[in-house]
Write a protein that holds these residues in place. Structure first.
Motif: not given
Length: 161
Positions: A14-16, A23-25, A80-82
């Protein structure tokens, strides 16, 4: 292989994590799209539940999108899933762009050719399917949509013929 080792191996691919501002964006962008959809569906007319107007179901969906976006803005910053934008994020942008092109040419040339091309591009270039299966599934999908929506349900879609 243990469950912990499997999770660690999958996490390496997965990417970092993008962080709370991403998330807010995402929540703000989704809320803006939802609010624009609410305004657009109101312009179409909601009608009544017994006689729904063309904007009723888009209105319901856009209200749900807006509410979920607000919830994401409030509580999603701790998730933390973004993932950070990466080279694979381009696929999403290409998919959105092809949908915009599809929607813009649909009224001009009918649904057959744009649907065929959209399905083919998604299968072949985004989904990495073979040429043969991409062509076969694309043609089969357009034929099935034609039979279902035009012939059986008699929905007045923009068409070539």
């Amino acid at each position: 292989m243990s469950e912990a080792a499997l999770r660690e191996e999958l996490a390496e691919d997965r990417p970092p994590h993008a962080g709370p501002w991403s998330q807010l964006g995402a929540a703000v962008v989704a809320a803006v799209v939802g609010i624009a959809g609410v305004i657009g569906s109101l312009a179409l007319g909601l009608g009544r539940l017994t006689q729904p107007g063309p904007g009723l179901w888009p209105f319901v969906v856009c209200v749900v999108v807006t509410v979920l976006s607000i919830i994401l803005a409030l509580v999603g910053r701790h998730g933390t899933d973004t993932e950070q934008f990466s080279r694979s994020s381009v696929q999403t942008a290409v998919a959105v762009l092809t949908l915009v092109v599809f929607a813009s040419v649909l009224p001009l040339i009918g649904f057959e050719i744009p649907s065929l091309l959209l399905t083919f591009v998604w299968l072949r270039f985004l989904g990495k399917e073979s040429w043969v299966s991409s062509v076969a599934i694309s043609v089969g999908t357009v034929v099935a949509f034609y039979v279902l929506f035009v012939l059986l349900l008699q929905i007045p879609l923009p068409r070539l013929i």
